[in-house]
Enzyme design. Structure first.
Site, PDB file in Angstrom:
ATOM      1  N   HIS A   1       0.992   0.461  -6.489  1.00 27.99           N
ATOM      2  CA  HIS A   1       1.107  -0.402  -5.539  1.00 27.99           C
ATOM      3  C   HIS A   1       1.357  -2.243  -6.241  1.00 27.99           C
ATOM      4  O   HIS A   1       1.044  -2.122  -7.429  1.00 27.99           O
ATOM      5  CB  HIS A   1      -0.574  -0.064  -5.250  1.00 27.99           C
ATOM      6  CG  HIS A   1      -0.353  -1.230  -3.900  1.00 27.99           C
ATOM      7  ND1 HIS A   1       0.329  -0.932  -2.415  1.00 27.99           N
ATOM      8  CD2 HIS A   1      -0.834  -2.469  -4.246  1.00 27.99           C
ATOM      9  CE1 HIS A   1      -0.374  -2.403  -2.408  1.00 27.99           C
ATOM     10  NE2 HIS A   1      -0.786  -3.073  -2.353  1.00 27.99           N
TER      11      HIS A   1
ATOM     12  N   ARG B   1      -7.159 -11.872   9.888  1.00 29.73           N
ATOM     13  CA  ARG B   1      -6.640 -12.483   8.627  1.00 29.73           C
ATOM     14  C   ARG B   1      -5.619 -13.284   8.409  1.00 29.73           C
ATOM     15  O   ARG B   1      -5.779 -13.888   8.518  1.00 29.73           O
ATOM     16  CB  ARG B   1      -6.862 -11.899   7.065  1.00 29.73           C
ATOM     17  CG  ARG B   1      -8.094 -11.382   7.425  1.00 29.73           C
ATOM     18  CD  ARG B   1      -8.838 -10.243   6.106  1.00 29.73           C
ATOM     19  NE  ARG B   1      -7.651 -10.800   4.263  1.00 29.73           N
ATOM     20  CZ  ARG B   1      -7.546 -10.271   3.805  1.00 29.73           C
ATOM     21  NH1 ARG B   1      -7.227  -8.417   3.770  1.00 29.73           N
ATOM     22  NH2 ARG B   1      -6.819 -10.384   2.862  1.00 29.73           N
TER      23      ARG B   1
ATOM     24  N   SER C   1      -8.785  -4.460   1.119  1.00 26.75           N
ATOM     25  CA  SER C   1      -7.626  -3.952   1.954  1.00 26.75           C
ATOM     26  C   SER C   1      -6.951  -2.738   1.244  1.00 26.75           C
ATOM     27  O   SER C   1      -6.595  -2.039   1.477  1.00 26.75           O
ATOM     28  CB  SER C   1      -6.705  -5.266   1.993  1.00 26.75           C
ATOM     29  OG  SER C   1      -5.635  -4.998   2.495  1.00 26.75           O
TER      30      SER C   1
ATOM     31  N   LYS D   1      -6.762   1.546   1.058  1.00 21.92           N
ATOM     32  CA  LYS D   1      -5.684   2.378   1.276  1.00 21.92           C
ATOM     33  C   LYS D   1      -4.604   3.485   0.644  1.00 21.92           C
ATOM     34  O   LYS D   1      -4.937   4.668   0.572  1.00 21.92           O
ATOM     35  CB  LYS D   1      -3.941   1.513   1.902  1.00 21.92           C
ATOM     36  CG  LYS D   1      -4.176   0.987   3.132  1.00 21.92           C
ATOM     37  CD  LYS D   1      -3.029   0.468   3.310  1.00 21.92           C
ATOM     38  CE  LYS D   1      -3.666  -1.425   2.348  1.00 21.92           C
ATOM     39  NZ  LYS D   1      -3.216  -2.530   2.708  1.00 21.92           N
TER      40      LYS D   1
END
Ligand code: URA
Length: 432
Positions: free
Chosen positions: A82, A168, A183, A187
């Protein structure tokens, strides 16, 4: 339990319990807690932070707010990576085929771009016919067959994050390490891979401005990953200039193809090698990084990584003629060069501004309902430290619509020149 007490506790610096955090996330997801109370709690979190325990409870509550992928029917170790978001960051497009061709399994869910950063899914969709929506069973059987699939995140994966992120975005509560860490990690954990490599960016085009802040965020995410028994590692990398040359969807696919053929930009190629070596060790395909690096270099030299990319594109319905002949990928109507007007060394490049300029051409979204133009974008040929003469081409602008003077002005002002070269930029500051 009452949400107002939970808000007051966070306001007063009292650590929230697992039950309180779970109560908030459940109420937020099912609509019982209104946005104004969640926004207030978010701001209290931004101001007062969260302990590691609170951050972990928040991540777990978010992860379980929707579906959790079960990848257990894919044999072996499933790797994932990621990036915290960057300009010109097309890493997954090249890295996926590189590691898959060496024997790692990547079953990846990716996002779309928003604002100045692009998204892997939008880039893949610039290949005619490419589908980013596969059924769960097709997704799994594709990874079992060819070791690689990349699909869009389903709406049922971490719904709490969708609500929270939208809040946000409009309440000034994005820049908070516990909120960003939970966050991202909710995921990643819900997506089901066994190992996670985080590319945590710092600099002008990133959420974190300095390597120190980026390392803090990386450590928070590693701690969450380790608590969930995932082998989690991180690279801290520079985002003070675009990665590679290309910004924009089809342009980035072309650059990924060039990289898979061994002709990619030096910085982007090196990032893929570094990330790939860590991932092959995580996948236990290689026992050490030197061996992993050699395997990856061989996969480029032999053409195996490029062939894997074609196999992957074909499996998801994409036109592989466009991969063999990248000139057939979507093309803009016009290409206008931006010429340099001040001789000297480039000492800084505003990556965010370049990302915004590409977005304004249509390569990205200002709001989540905007439609992307796959053909447009920028090829930024110069890097920090380069010497540039008058009339050198700084950027090729690939565009369909007219370019305003303001657009050209913004683009030109993204580059700062001086008589002396500045500090050299290190692409990879640290590996954790
Ligand atoms: N990326 C995410 O998915 N969430 C954040 O909060 C920031 C970056």
């Amino acid at each position: 339990m009452r949400i107002i007490e939970i808000i007051a506790n966070k306001r007063d610096g009292i650590e929230l319990s697992e039950e309180e955090i779970q109560y908030w996330i459940t109420g937020l997801t099912n609509g019982e807690i209104p946005d104004y109370q969640s926004s207030s709690l978010l701001m209290a979190i931004v101001l007062n932070g969260m302990t590691d325990m609170e951050t972990t409870h928040l991540t777990m509550a978010m992860m379980h707010s929707g579906d959790v992928m079960d990848l257990s029917t894919i044999e072996g170790i499933k790797v994932d990576k990621h990036s915290t978001g960057g300009v010109g960051d097309k890493t997954s497009l090249a890295l996926g085929p590189m590691v898959a061709s060496c024997g790692a399994k990547m079953a990846k869910m990716s996002g779309r771009g928003l604002g100045h950063t692009g998204g892997t899914i939008d880039k893949l969709e610039s290949i005619p016919g490419f589908s980013v929506t596969l059924s769960q069973s097709d997704f799994i059987s594709q990874v079992n067959r060819i070791s690689l699939s990349i699909v869009g995140q389903t709406g049922t994966l971490v719904p709490a994050d969708k609500i929270l992120y939208a809040l946000r975005d409009v309440t000034g509560t994005v820049p908070s390490i516990p909120l960003i860490a939970s966050s991202i990690m909710s995921k990643k954990l819900a997506a089901g891979a066994n190992t996670i490599l985080l590319d945590v960016k710092y600099g002008d085009g990133a959420f974190m401005q300095t390597p120190v802040q980026a390392e803090k965020l990386a450590k928070a995410m590693i701690a969450i990953g380790e608590l969930s028994q995932r082998d989690t590692r991180a690279m801290i990398t520079d985002m003070n200039q675009p990665l590679g040359f290309a910004i924009g969807n089809a342009l980035e696919v072309k650059e990924a193809i060039a990289t898979l053929k061994g002709n990619g930009p030096q910085d982007f190629t090196e990032l893929c090698y570094q990330a790939g070596t860590i991932m092959l060790v995580q996948a236990k395909v290689c026992t050490d990084r030197a061996d992993a690096r050699k395997r990856l270099e061989d996969s480029i030299a032999s053409g195996a990584a490029f062939e894997k990319f074609k196999e992957f594109v074909a499996a998801q319905g994409g036109d592989i003629d466009c991969i063999d002949h990248p000139e057939k990928l979507p093309k803009s109507k016009n290409v206008t060069p931006l010429l340099n007007r001040e001789e000297g060394y480039i000492t800084s490049i505003k990556a965010t501004q370049l990302g915004i300029s590409a977005m304004k051409l249509g390569a990205g979204r200002q709001t989540k309902d905007d439609v992307i133009n796959p053909a447009v974008g920028l090829l930024v040929y110069k890097k920090i430290g380069d010497y540039v003469n008058i009339d050198d081409v700084l950027v090729d602008i690939h565009h369909d619509s007219e370019l305003s003077d303001e657009f050209i002005q913004d683009l030109s002002s993204s580059f700062t020149m001086a008589n002396q070269p500045g500090q050299p930029v290190e692409l990879i500051a640290k590996i954790l």
